[in-house]
Design a protein around this motif. Sequence first.
Motif, mmCIF file in Angstrom:
data_model
loop_
_atom_site.group_PDB
_atom_site.id
_atom_site.type_symbol
_atom_site.label_atom_id
_atom_site.label_comp_id
_atom_site.label_asym_id
_atom_site.label_seq_id
_atom_site.Cartn_x
_atom_site.Cartn_y
_atom_site.Cartn_z
ATOM 1 N N VAL A 135 0.859 -1.195 0.000
ATOM 2 C CA VAL A 135 0.000 0.000 0.000
ATOM 3 C C VAL A 135 0.884 1.230 0.000
ATOM 4 O O VAL A 135 1.885 1.298 0.727
ATOM 5 C CB VAL A 135 -0.919 0.023 1.245
ATOM 6 N N TRP A 136 0.505 2.207 -0.820
ATOM 7 C CA TRP A 136 1.160 3.522 -0.788
ATOM 8 C C TRP A 136 0.125 4.540 -0.319
ATOM 9 O O TRP A 136 -0.906 4.715 -0.941
ATOM 10 C CB TRP A 136 1.689 3.909 -2.169
ATOM 11 N N GLY A 154 -4.661 6.880 -2.009
ATOM 12 C CA GLY A 154 -3.758 5.757 -1.826
ATOM 13 C C GLY A 154 -3.722 4.844 -3.037
ATOM 14 O O GLY A 154 -4.580 4.905 -3.922
ATOM 15 N N ARG A 155 -2.706 3.999 -3.070
ATOM 16 C CA ARG A 155 -2.536 3.033 -4.150
ATOM 17 C C ARG A 155 -2.202 1.683 -3.555
ATOM 18 O O ARG A 155 -1.648 1.599 -2.451
ATOM 19 C CB ARG A 155 -1.406 3.459 -5.094
ATOM 20 N N ILE A 156 -2.523 0.646 -4.309
ATOM 21 C CA ILE A 156 -2.155 -0.706 -3.878
ATOM 22 C C ILE A 156 -1.571 -1.476 -5.063
ATOM 23 O O ILE A 156 -1.658 -1.033 -6.213
ATOM 24 C CB ILE A 156 -3.366 -1.489 -3.323
ATOM 25 N N ALA A 211 1.419 0.851 -6.423
ATOM 26 C CA ALA A 211 2.115 1.196 -5.185
ATOM 27 C C ALA A 211 3.556 0.727 -5.230
ATOM 28 O O ALA A 211 4.471 1.411 -4.762
ATOM 29 C CB ALA A 211 1.389 0.584 -3.989
ATOM 30 N N LYS A 258 6.260 2.977 -6.721
ATOM 31 C CA LYS A 258 6.707 4.153 -5.973
ATOM 32 C C LYS A 258 7.668 3.797 -4.846
ATOM 33 O O LYS A 258 8.126 4.664 -4.113
ATOM 34 C CB LYS A 258 5.486 4.893 -5.405
ATOM 35 N N LYS A 259 7.991 2.507 -4.745
ATOM 36 C CA LYS A 259 8.800 2.051 -3.620
ATOM 37 C C LYS A 259 10.197 2.662 -3.581
ATOM 38 O O LYS A 259 10.743 2.911 -2.511
ATOM 39 C CB LYS A 259 8.906 0.521 -3.653
ATOM 40 N N SER A 274 9.986 6.889 0.532
ATOM 41 C CA SER A 274 9.088 5.737 0.575
ATOM 42 C C SER A 274 9.047 5.061 1.941
ATOM 43 O O SER A 274 8.084 4.369 2.257
ATOM 44 C CB SER A 274 9.503 4.715 -0.491
ATOM 45 N N PHE A 286 5.325 3.826 2.218
ATOM 46 C CA PHE A 286 5.208 2.517 1.580
ATOM 47 C C PHE A 286 5.004 1.454 2.653
ATOM 48 O O PHE A 286 5.810 1.309 3.561
ATOM 49 C CB PHE A 286 6.467 2.210 0.758
#
Length: 521
Positions: free
Chosen positions: A49-50, A58-60, A64, A67-68, A73, A77
Amino acid sequence: MENNCSGTLALDLGNTNTVLAFQAEKDRDFILIEIPGITSSPGVIPSVVWFEGGDNVGRIGLSALKKKNLSYSEKYFHSNFKRLIGNPIERQKKKVLSPIESGEKFFKILWENIPLEFNIKRLVLTAPIDTYKGYRKWLISLCESLPINEVALVDEPTAAGIGMNVPLGSIIMIIDIGGSTIDMSVIKTQGGEGKSAPIAELLKFQGKDVSAISKQKLRCAEIISKSGSKVGGKDIDQWIVNYFLPSNQDERNFSIAEKLKCKLSGQEIESERKYLISLFTAENEEKEFFISKEIFEKIMMQNNLLSHLNSLLKDLLNEARGKFFNLDDLNSVILVGGGTQIPLIKKWITNKMSGIQINSPPPIESIAIGALAMTPGVKIKDILIKGLSIRLFNKREQKHFWHPIFYKGQTWPTEKPFELILQASKDGQNIFEIIIGETKTKRNFDVIFENGLPKLSESQNEEEVFKWNKKPLQINVNNECKIGEDSLKLYFSIKKDSSLYLRCLDIYEKELGVFNLGNIF
Protein backbone atom coordinates in the motif's frame (compact mmCIF):
# COMPACT_ATOMS: atom_id res chain seq x y z
CA MET A 1 -17.50 -14.32 -19.88
CA GLU A 2 -21.16 -13.32 -19.34
CA ASN A 3 -21.93 -9.82 -18.09
CA ASN A 4 -22.57 -9.65 -14.33
CA CYS A 5 -21.45 -13.23 -13.76
CA SER A 6 -22.56 -14.24 -10.22
CA GLY A 7 -20.41 -16.37 -7.97
CA THR A 8 -17.84 -16.63 -5.20
CA LEU A 9 -14.67 -14.57 -4.85
CA ALA A 10 -11.73 -16.11 -2.97
CA LEU A 11 -9.26 -13.59 -1.59
CA ASP A 12 -6.01 -14.98 -0.20
CA LEU A 13 -4.10 -12.12 1.42
CA GLY A 14 -0.42 -13.07 1.55
CA ASN A 15 2.64 -11.40 3.02
CA THR A 16 4.02 -10.76 -0.46
CA ASN A 17 1.18 -11.35 -2.92
CA THR A 18 -2.59 -11.45 -2.70
CA VAL A 19 -4.58 -13.75 -4.98
CA LEU A 20 -8.05 -13.11 -6.43
CA ALA A 21 -9.86 -16.17 -7.79
CA PHE A 22 -13.49 -16.15 -8.92
CA GLN A 23 -15.83 -19.08 -9.49
CA ALA A 24 -19.22 -18.65 -11.15
CA GLU A 25 -22.22 -20.31 -9.48
CA LYS A 26 -22.68 -22.95 -12.19
CA ASP A 27 -19.06 -23.32 -13.24
CA ARG A 28 -16.47 -25.76 -11.90
CA ASP A 29 -13.56 -23.74 -13.29
CA PHE A 30 -12.13 -20.61 -11.68
CA ILE A 31 -10.98 -17.28 -13.10
CA LEU A 32 -7.95 -15.29 -11.95
CA ILE A 33 -9.11 -11.66 -11.98
CA GLU A 34 -7.00 -9.00 -13.67
CA ILE A 35 -7.15 -5.36 -12.55
CA PRO A 36 -5.10 -2.88 -14.65
CA GLY A 37 -2.53 -1.01 -12.60
CA ILE A 38 -3.05 -3.28 -9.59
CA THR A 39 -2.40 -6.90 -10.59
CA SER A 40 1.14 -7.82 -11.58
CA SER A 41 -0.13 -10.95 -13.38
CA PRO A 42 -3.61 -12.51 -13.69
CA GLY A 43 -5.09 -12.75 -10.21
CA VAL A 44 -1.87 -11.74 -8.41
CA ILE A 45 -1.61 -8.44 -6.51
CA PRO A 46 1.55 -7.37 -4.67
CA SER A 47 0.47 -6.96 -1.02
CA VAL A 48 1.65 -3.36 -0.70
CA VAL A 49 0.00 0.00 0.00
CA TRP A 50 1.16 3.52 -0.79
CA PHE A 51 -0.54 6.15 1.36
CA GLU A 52 0.67 9.65 2.14
CA GLY A 53 -2.07 10.51 4.65
CA GLY A 54 -4.79 13.15 4.66
CA ASP A 55 -7.22 13.06 1.75
CA ASN A 56 -4.84 11.02 -0.38
CA VAL A 57 -6.74 8.06 -1.85
CA GLY A 58 -3.76 5.76 -1.83
CA ARG A 59 -2.54 3.03 -4.15
CA ILE A 60 -2.15 -0.71 -3.88
CA GLY A 61 -0.49 -3.50 -5.81
CA LEU A 62 1.54 -2.73 -8.90
CA SER A 63 0.98 1.04 -8.83
CA ALA A 64 2.12 1.20 -5.18
CA LEU A 65 5.12 -1.00 -5.90
CA LYS A 66 6.31 1.40 -8.61
CA LYS A 67 6.71 4.15 -5.97
CA LYS A 68 8.80 2.05 -3.62
CA ASN A 69 12.18 3.38 -4.77
CA LEU A 70 11.33 7.03 -4.05
CA SER A 71 13.52 8.68 -1.43
CA TYR A 72 10.61 9.21 0.99
CA SER A 73 9.09 5.74 0.57
CA GLU A 74 10.14 4.56 4.04
CA LYS A 75 7.22 6.41 5.61
CA TYR A 76 4.50 5.98 3.00
CA PHE A 77 5.21 2.52 1.58
CA HIS A 78 3.55 -0.29 3.56
CA SER A 79 4.33 -3.98 3.09
CA ASN A 80 4.40 -7.19 5.15
CA PHE A 81 1.44 -5.88 7.16
CA LYS A 82 -0.44 -9.19 7.07
CA ARG A 83 2.14 -10.88 9.30
CA LEU A 84 1.60 -8.19 11.95
CA ILE A 85 -2.22 -8.37 12.01
CA GLY A 86 -3.34 -10.46 14.97
CA ASN A 87 0.27 -10.92 16.07
CA PRO A 88 0.96 -9.07 19.35
CA ILE A 89 4.65 -9.99 19.38
CA GLU A 90 6.07 -8.41 16.24
CA ARG A 91 6.23 -4.64 15.85
CA GLN A 92 6.37 -2.41 12.78
CA LYS A 93 8.50 0.67 12.20
CA LYS A 94 6.75 4.03 12.40
CA LYS A 95 4.54 4.44 9.36
CA VAL A 96 1.60 6.60 8.29
CA LEU A 97 -0.63 3.53 8.67
CA SER A 98 -0.59 0.77 11.27
CA PRO A 99 -0.65 -2.86 10.03
CA ILE A 100 -4.41 -3.07 10.66
CA GLU A 101 -5.00 0.24 8.87
CA SER A 102 -2.80 -0.94 5.98
CA GLY A 103 -4.91 -4.07 5.64
CA GLU A 104 -8.15 -2.08 5.74
CA LYS A 105 -6.86 0.40 3.15
CA PHE A 106 -5.73 -2.49 0.92
CA PHE A 107 -9.15 -4.18 1.10
CA LYS A 108 -11.06 -0.94 0.51
CA ILE A 109 -9.10 0.06 -2.59
CA LEU A 110 -9.13 -3.49 -3.93
CA TRP A 111 -12.88 -3.86 -3.50
CA GLU A 112 -13.54 -0.56 -5.28
CA ASN A 113 -11.49 -1.70 -8.28
CA ILE A 114 -12.91 -5.19 -8.86
CA PRO A 115 -14.36 -5.20 -12.43
CA LEU A 116 -18.12 -4.68 -12.51
CA GLU A 117 -18.77 -7.83 -14.55
CA PHE A 118 -18.10 -9.90 -11.43
CA ASN A 119 -21.27 -10.03 -9.34
CA ILE A 120 -19.90 -11.29 -6.02
CA LYS A 121 -22.52 -13.18 -4.00
CA ARG A 122 -20.06 -14.65 -1.52
CA LEU A 123 -16.56 -13.68 -0.37
CA VAL A 124 -14.29 -16.35 1.10
CA LEU A 125 -11.19 -15.20 2.95
CA THR A 126 -8.18 -17.14 4.21
CA ALA A 127 -6.43 -16.79 7.55
CA PRO A 128 -3.01 -17.90 8.84
CA ILE A 129 -3.36 -20.68 11.39
CA ASP A 130 -0.76 -19.40 13.89
CA THR A 131 -2.54 -16.03 14.40
CA TYR A 132 -6.01 -17.24 13.42
CA LYS A 133 -8.02 -15.84 16.34
CA GLY A 134 -6.56 -12.32 16.22
CA TYR A 135 -6.68 -12.23 12.42
CA ARG A 136 -10.28 -13.50 12.46
CA LYS A 137 -11.28 -10.77 14.91
CA TRP A 138 -9.86 -8.14 12.53
CA LEU A 139 -11.70 -9.67 9.55
CA ILE A 140 -15.02 -9.65 11.44
CA SER A 141 -14.62 -5.92 12.01
CA LEU A 142 -13.55 -5.40 8.39
CA CYS A 143 -16.53 -7.33 6.99
CA GLU A 144 -19.03 -5.00 8.64
CA SER A 145 -18.21 -2.33 6.08
CA LEU A 146 -18.03 -4.60 3.02
CA PRO A 147 -21.15 -4.34 0.82
CA ILE A 148 -21.66 -8.10 0.56
CA ASN A 149 -24.19 -10.35 2.25
CA GLU A 150 -22.14 -13.50 2.76
CA VAL A 151 -18.54 -13.80 3.98
CA ALA A 152 -16.81 -17.08 4.88
CA LEU A 153 -13.40 -17.87 6.37
CA VAL A 154 -11.03 -20.84 6.04
CA ASP A 155 -7.57 -21.45 7.46
CA GLU A 156 -4.75 -21.52 4.92
CA PRO A 157 -3.32 -25.03 5.57
CA THR A 158 -6.76 -26.64 5.31
CA ALA A 159 -7.44 -24.76 2.06
CA ALA A 160 -4.09 -25.94 0.67
CA GLY A 161 -4.88 -29.56 1.61
CA ILE A 162 -8.42 -29.44 0.20
CA GLY A 163 -7.13 -27.87 -3.01
CA MET A 164 -4.81 -30.88 -3.50
CA ASN A 165 -7.44 -33.50 -2.55
CA VAL A 166 -5.36 -34.69 0.41
CA PRO A 167 -7.49 -37.17 2.47
CA LEU A 168 -9.31 -35.61 5.41
CA GLY A 169 -7.63 -36.11 8.76
CA SER A 170 -4.21 -36.33 7.10
CA ILE A 171 -0.94 -35.11 8.57
CA ILE A 172 0.71 -32.88 6.00
CA MET A 173 3.82 -30.75 5.79
CA ILE A 174 3.47 -27.39 4.09
CA ILE A 175 6.59 -25.66 2.80
CA ASP A 176 5.83 -22.08 1.81
CA ILE A 177 8.62 -19.98 0.31
CA GLY A 178 7.22 -16.59 -0.60
CA GLY A 179 8.72 -13.25 -1.45
CA SER A 180 9.56 -12.23 2.11
CA THR A 181 9.35 -15.33 4.27
CA ILE A 182 9.96 -19.05 4.52
CA ASP A 183 7.35 -20.94 6.53
CA MET A 184 7.36 -24.66 7.28
CA SER A 185 4.60 -26.36 9.22
CA VAL A 186 3.35 -29.83 10.06
CA ILE A 187 -0.41 -29.82 10.53
CA LYS A 188 -3.27 -32.25 10.90
CA THR A 189 -6.41 -31.44 8.96
CA GLN A 190 -9.90 -31.84 10.37
CA GLY A 191 -12.09 -34.78 9.46
CA GLY A 192 -11.32 -38.39 8.72
CA GLU A 193 -13.12 -41.60 9.59
CA GLY A 194 -16.12 -40.98 11.83
CA LYS A 195 -15.54 -37.23 11.87
CA SER A 196 -17.12 -34.50 9.81
CA ALA A 197 -15.20 -32.76 7.06
CA PRO A 198 -13.80 -29.25 7.57
CA ILE A 199 -16.11 -26.49 6.44
CA ALA A 200 -15.72 -22.79 5.92
CA GLU A 201 -16.82 -20.67 8.86
CA LEU A 202 -19.42 -18.05 8.08
CA LEU A 203 -18.67 -14.57 9.40
CA LYS A 204 -21.57 -12.86 7.64
CA PHE A 205 -24.84 -14.31 6.36
CA GLN A 206 -27.82 -12.52 4.78
CA GLY A 207 -26.04 -9.27 5.58
CA LYS A 208 -25.81 -10.02 9.31
CA ASP A 209 -22.81 -10.78 11.53
CA VAL A 210 -23.08 -14.47 12.48
CA SER A 211 -19.52 -14.91 13.74
CA ALA A 212 -20.54 -15.28 17.37
CA ILE A 213 -23.66 -17.46 17.15
CA SER A 214 -23.64 -20.75 19.02
CA LYS A 215 -24.05 -22.81 15.87
CA GLN A 216 -20.61 -21.78 14.65
CA LYS A 217 -17.48 -23.63 15.66
CA LEU A 218 -13.88 -22.91 14.73
CA ARG A 219 -12.61 -25.90 12.77
CA CYS A 220 -8.99 -25.09 12.02
CA ALA A 221 -6.26 -27.52 11.22
CA GLU A 222 -4.13 -28.48 14.22
CA ILE A 223 -0.54 -27.23 14.27
CA ILE A 224 1.90 -29.97 15.24
CA SER A 225 5.05 -27.91 14.65
CA LYS A 226 6.13 -24.76 12.86
CA SER A 227 9.35 -23.00 11.88
CA GLY A 228 10.19 -20.07 9.66
CA SER A 229 12.32 -17.05 8.92
CA LYS A 230 12.17 -13.64 7.26
CA VAL A 231 14.06 -14.79 4.19
CA GLY A 232 12.39 -15.21 0.83
CA GLY A 233 12.38 -14.58 -2.89
CA LYS A 234 13.22 -10.90 -2.53
CA ASP A 235 16.46 -11.83 -0.77
CA ILE A 236 17.36 -14.12 -3.66
CA ASP A 237 16.75 -11.19 -6.04
CA GLN A 238 19.15 -9.08 -4.02
CA TRP A 239 21.76 -11.85 -3.96
CA ILE A 240 21.67 -11.94 -7.76
CA VAL A 241 22.21 -8.17 -7.97
CA ASN A 242 24.96 -8.26 -5.33
CA TYR A 243 26.79 -10.99 -7.22
CA PHE A 244 27.33 -8.58 -10.12
CA LEU A 245 27.06 -5.17 -8.39
CA PRO A 246 27.89 -5.47 -4.68
CA SER A 247 25.89 -3.20 -2.34
CA ASN A 248 23.70 -1.90 -5.19
CA GLN A 249 20.21 -0.97 -3.91
CA ASP A 250 18.55 0.20 -7.12
CA GLU A 251 14.95 -1.08 -7.07
CA ARG A 252 14.98 -1.42 -10.85
CA ASN A 253 17.73 -4.01 -10.58
CA PHE A 254 15.71 -6.08 -8.12
CA SER A 255 12.78 -6.20 -10.53
CA ILE A 256 15.10 -7.29 -13.35
CA ALA A 257 16.63 -9.97 -11.12
CA GLU A 258 13.18 -11.24 -10.10
CA LYS A 259 12.11 -11.76 -13.73
CA LEU A 260 15.37 -13.55 -14.49
CA LYS A 261 14.98 -15.72 -11.37
CA CYS A 262 11.55 -16.85 -12.58
CA LYS A 263 12.99 -17.67 -15.99
CA LEU A 264 15.89 -19.64 -14.51
CA SER A 265 13.40 -21.61 -12.36
CA GLY A 266 11.83 -23.22 -15.41
CA GLN A 267 12.31 -26.98 -15.61
CA GLU A 268 13.26 -26.79 -19.29
CA ILE A 269 16.20 -24.42 -18.77
CA GLU A 270 19.56 -25.95 -19.73
CA SER A 271 22.21 -25.69 -17.04
CA GLU A 272 24.98 -24.37 -19.31
CA ARG A 273 22.92 -21.83 -21.28
CA LYS A 274 23.81 -18.20 -20.54
CA TYR A 275 21.37 -15.29 -20.34
CA LEU A 276 22.06 -11.59 -20.70
CA ILE A 277 21.19 -9.38 -17.72
CA SER A 278 21.41 -5.57 -17.87
CA LEU A 279 21.69 -3.83 -14.50
CA PHE A 280 21.89 -0.16 -13.52
CA THR A 281 25.14 0.96 -11.90
CA ALA A 282 25.49 3.62 -9.20
CA GLU A 283 26.13 6.11 -12.01
CA ASN A 284 22.73 5.22 -13.52
CA GLU A 285 24.35 3.50 -16.47
CA GLU A 286 23.33 0.10 -17.80
CA LYS A 287 25.94 -2.62 -17.58
CA GLU A 288 25.58 -6.07 -19.14
CA PHE A 289 26.37 -9.39 -17.48
CA PHE A 290 25.76 -13.04 -18.24
CA ILE A 291 24.10 -15.51 -15.91
CA SER A 292 23.27 -19.22 -16.23
CA LYS A 293 21.29 -21.70 -14.19
CA GLU A 294 24.59 -22.99 -12.82
CA ILE A 295 25.62 -19.50 -11.68
CA PHE A 296 22.12 -18.93 -10.22
CA GLU A 297 22.44 -22.04 -8.08
CA LYS A 298 25.99 -21.05 -7.12
CA ILE A 299 24.66 -17.68 -5.86
CA MET A 300 22.11 -19.41 -3.62
CA MET A 301 24.72 -21.85 -2.29
CA GLN A 302 27.17 -19.02 -1.54
CA ASN A 303 24.46 -17.33 0.52
CA ASN A 304 23.88 -20.57 2.50
CA LEU A 305 20.26 -21.00 1.40
CA LEU A 306 20.29 -24.80 1.62
CA SER A 307 22.01 -24.70 5.01
CA HIS A 308 19.29 -22.34 6.17
CA LEU A 309 16.56 -24.67 4.88
CA ASN A 310 18.26 -27.61 6.65
CA SER A 311 18.23 -25.67 9.90
CA LEU A 312 14.54 -24.75 9.57
CA LEU A 313 13.60 -28.35 8.75
CA LYS A 314 15.61 -29.65 11.71
CA ASP A 315 13.80 -27.26 14.08
CA LEU A 316 10.45 -28.27 12.57
CA LEU A 317 11.04 -32.00 13.03
CA ASN A 318 12.55 -31.64 16.51
CA GLU A 319 9.43 -29.83 17.70
CA ALA A 320 7.21 -32.43 16.03
CA ARG A 321 9.07 -35.33 17.69
CA GLY A 322 8.20 -33.76 21.03
CA LYS A 323 4.59 -34.46 20.08
CA PHE A 324 5.36 -38.06 19.09
CA PHE A 325 5.44 -37.37 15.36
CA ASN A 326 8.00 -38.57 12.82
CA LEU A 327 8.38 -38.40 9.04
CA ASP A 328 6.68 -41.78 8.55
CA ASP A 329 3.44 -40.23 9.81
CA LEU A 330 3.34 -37.74 6.93
CA ASN A 331 0.65 -38.31 4.29
CA SER A 332 1.85 -35.58 1.96
CA VAL A 333 4.09 -32.57 1.45
CA ILE A 334 2.48 -29.51 -0.17
CA LEU A 335 4.64 -26.85 -1.80
CA VAL A 336 3.33 -23.29 -1.69
CA GLY A 337 4.92 -20.07 -2.93
CA GLY A 338 7.04 -19.30 -5.96
CA GLY A 339 10.31 -20.14 -4.20
CA THR A 340 9.39 -23.83 -3.99
CA GLN A 341 9.49 -23.99 -7.81
CA ILE A 342 13.23 -23.20 -7.98
CA PRO A 343 14.87 -26.46 -9.20
CA LEU A 344 17.63 -26.39 -6.57
CA ILE A 345 15.05 -26.06 -3.78
CA LYS A 346 12.73 -28.66 -5.32
CA LYS A 347 15.64 -31.11 -5.50
CA TRP A 348 16.47 -30.42 -1.86
CA ILE A 349 12.85 -31.10 -0.85
CA THR A 350 12.72 -34.32 -2.89
CA ASN A 351 15.90 -35.62 -1.29
CA LYS A 352 14.76 -34.76 2.23
CA MET A 353 11.27 -36.22 1.74
CA SER A 354 12.21 -39.40 -0.09
CA GLY A 355 9.26 -41.79 -0.31
CA ILE A 356 6.66 -39.19 0.68
CA GLN A 357 4.13 -37.86 -1.83
CA ILE A 358 5.04 -34.30 -2.84
CA ASN A 359 2.23 -32.16 -4.20
CA SER A 360 3.22 -29.10 -6.19
CA PRO A 361 0.05 -27.16 -7.03
CA PRO A 362 0.13 -23.80 -8.80
CA PRO A 363 2.43 -22.13 -6.24
CA ILE A 364 0.67 -18.81 -5.85
CA GLU A 365 -3.05 -19.48 -6.33
CA SER A 366 -3.24 -22.93 -4.66
CA ILE A 367 -4.70 -21.69 -1.35
CA ALA A 368 -7.32 -19.52 -3.06
CA ILE A 369 -8.37 -22.48 -5.23
CA GLY A 370 -8.71 -24.68 -2.14
CA ALA A 371 -10.80 -22.00 -0.44
CA LEU A 372 -13.17 -21.97 -3.41
CA ALA A 373 -13.46 -25.75 -3.22
CA MET A 374 -14.59 -25.52 0.42
CA THR A 375 -17.36 -23.00 -0.12
CA PRO A 376 -19.77 -23.94 -2.96
CA GLY A 377 -22.44 -25.12 -0.51
CA VAL A 378 -21.40 -23.45 2.72
CA LYS A 379 -24.30 -22.65 5.02
CA ILE A 380 -24.97 -22.24 8.71
CA LYS A 381 -24.92 -25.60 10.47
CA ASP A 382 -25.63 -26.63 14.01
CA ILE A 383 -23.29 -28.80 16.06
CA LEU A 384 -24.14 -31.93 18.01
CA ILE A 385 -24.18 -31.34 21.74
CA LYS A 386 -23.99 -35.09 22.38
CA GLY A 387 -22.56 -38.12 20.61
CA LEU A 388 -24.65 -40.87 19.01
CA SER A 389 -23.73 -44.57 19.03
CA ILE A 390 -25.14 -47.95 17.96
CA ARG A 391 -25.07 -51.00 20.22
CA LEU A 392 -23.14 -53.94 18.76
CA PHE A 393 -22.12 -57.40 20.00
CA ASN A 394 -18.50 -58.49 20.45
CA LYS A 395 -18.59 -62.23 19.77
CA ARG A 396 -15.04 -62.77 21.05
CA GLU A 397 -15.73 -61.19 24.45
CA GLN A 398 -19.40 -62.23 24.36
CA LYS A 399 -20.69 -58.82 25.39
CA HIS A 400 -22.34 -55.74 23.94
CA PHE A 401 -20.54 -52.42 23.37
CA TRP A 402 -21.34 -48.99 21.93
CA HIS A 403 -19.83 -48.03 18.55
CA PRO A 404 -19.80 -44.26 17.75
CA ILE A 405 -21.84 -43.06 14.77
CA PHE A 406 -21.52 -39.30 15.21
CA TYR A 407 -19.30 -37.47 17.68
CA LYS A 408 -20.21 -34.55 19.90
CA GLY A 409 -19.17 -31.32 18.16
CA GLN A 410 -19.83 -32.56 14.61
CA THR A 411 -21.90 -30.35 12.35
CA TRP A 412 -25.34 -31.27 11.11
CA PRO A 413 -27.27 -31.69 8.81
CA THR A 414 -24.68 -34.24 7.69
CA GLU A 415 -23.23 -33.95 4.19
CA LYS A 416 -22.29 -37.61 3.84
CA PRO A 417 -23.84 -40.62 5.61
CA PHE A 418 -21.84 -42.67 8.10
CA GLU A 419 -21.46 -46.20 6.70
CA LEU A 420 -21.37 -49.32 8.87
CA ILE A 421 -21.40 -53.02 7.93
CA LEU A 422 -23.08 -55.39 10.39
CA GLN A 423 -22.22 -59.05 10.87
CA ALA A 424 -24.52 -61.76 12.21
CA SER A 425 -23.95 -62.54 15.90
CA LYS A 426 -25.37 -66.07 15.59
CA ASP A 427 -26.09 -68.71 12.95
CA GLY A 428 -29.50 -68.53 11.32
CA GLN A 429 -29.99 -64.87 12.23
CA ASN A 430 -32.57 -63.10 10.07
CA ILE A 431 -33.59 -60.24 12.38
CA PHE A 432 -31.25 -57.39 13.29
CA GLU A 433 -32.15 -54.96 16.08
CA ILE A 434 -30.91 -51.38 15.80
CA ILE A 435 -30.41 -49.84 19.25
CA ILE A 436 -29.20 -46.24 19.47
CA GLY A 437 -27.57 -44.52 22.44
CA GLU A 438 -26.35 -41.03 23.24
CA THR A 439 -23.76 -39.43 25.48
CA LYS A 440 -24.52 -36.81 28.10
CA THR A 441 -24.63 -33.19 26.95
CA LYS A 442 -22.14 -32.37 29.70
CA ARG A 443 -19.20 -34.59 30.53
CA ASN A 444 -18.37 -35.57 34.10
CA PHE A 445 -14.74 -35.12 35.10
CA ASP A 446 -12.91 -36.89 37.90
CA VAL A 447 -11.93 -34.62 40.77
CA ILE A 448 -9.09 -35.58 43.04
CA PHE A 449 -7.72 -33.75 46.07
CA GLU A 450 -4.11 -32.75 46.61
CA ASN A 451 -3.21 -31.14 49.94
CA GLY A 452 -6.90 -30.56 50.54
CA LEU A 453 -7.41 -28.69 47.24
CA PRO A 454 -9.68 -29.97 44.43
CA LYS A 455 -7.99 -30.71 41.11
CA LEU A 456 -9.05 -32.31 37.82
CA SER A 457 -7.40 -35.67 37.25
CA GLU A 458 -5.03 -36.00 34.30
CA SER A 459 -7.07 -38.81 32.72
CA GLN A 460 -10.83 -38.47 32.48
CA ASN A 461 -13.46 -41.18 32.45
CA GLU A 462 -14.89 -42.22 29.11
CA GLU A 463 -18.23 -40.63 28.37
CA GLU A 464 -21.10 -42.89 29.36
CA VAL A 465 -23.64 -43.85 26.69
CA PHE A 466 -27.35 -44.04 27.52
CA LYS A 467 -29.82 -46.09 25.50
CA TRP A 468 -32.50 -44.08 23.70
CA ASN A 469 -35.94 -44.27 25.24
CA LYS A 470 -37.38 -45.26 21.86
CA LYS A 471 -38.54 -48.60 20.48
CA PRO A 472 -35.58 -50.27 18.70
CA LEU A 473 -35.87 -50.77 14.96
CA GLN A 474 -36.02 -54.39 13.76
CA ILE A 475 -34.75 -55.20 10.26
CA ASN A 476 -35.70 -58.47 8.60
CA VAL A 477 -33.48 -60.11 5.98
CA ASN A 478 -34.68 -62.76 3.56
CA ASN A 479 -31.69 -65.06 3.92
CA GLU A 480 -30.57 -66.58 7.21
CA CYS A 481 -27.05 -65.37 8.01
CA LYS A 482 -24.08 -67.19 9.49
CA ILE A 483 -22.22 -65.99 12.55
CA GLY A 484 -19.47 -63.47 11.70
CA GLU A 485 -20.77 -63.07 8.15
CA ASP A 486 -21.24 -59.57 6.65
CA SER A 487 -25.00 -59.18 6.45
CA LEU A 488 -26.18 -55.55 6.37
CA LYS A 489 -24.98 -52.17 5.12
CA LEU A 490 -26.18 -49.25 7.23
CA TYR A 491 -26.01 -45.57 6.25
CA PHE A 492 -26.76 -43.09 9.06
CA SER A 493 -27.47 -39.40 8.45
CA ILE A 494 -28.97 -36.43 10.31
CA LYS A 495 -31.47 -34.37 8.32
CA LYS A 496 -32.53 -30.71 8.54
CA ASP A 497 -35.48 -31.64 10.76
CA SER A 498 -32.93 -32.95 13.35
CA SER A 499 -34.03 -36.57 12.78
CA LEU A 500 -31.60 -39.49 12.62
CA TYR A 501 -32.25 -41.46 9.44
CA LEU A 502 -31.05 -44.94 8.51
CA ARG A 503 -30.85 -46.35 5.00
CA CYS A 504 -30.42 -50.10 5.01
CA LEU A 505 -29.21 -52.51 2.29
CA ASP A 506 -28.46 -56.19 2.47
CA ILE A 507 -24.99 -57.42 1.59
CA TYR A 508 -26.12 -57.91 -2.02
CA GLU A 509 -27.07 -54.22 -2.31
CA LYS A 510 -30.82 -54.90 -2.13
CA GLU A 511 -32.69 -51.94 -0.67
CA LEU A 512 -34.39 -52.82 2.65
CA GLY A 513 -35.76 -49.37 3.43
CA VAL A 514 -35.13 -45.89 4.83
CA PHE A 515 -36.15 -45.41 8.47
CA ASN A 516 -36.56 -42.41 10.77
CA LEU A 517 -35.01 -43.52 14.06
CA GLY A 518 -36.12 -40.43 15.95
CA ASN A 519 -35.21 -36.86 16.83
CA ILE A 520 -31.67 -36.28 18.13
CA PHE A 521 -32.94 -33.88 20.83
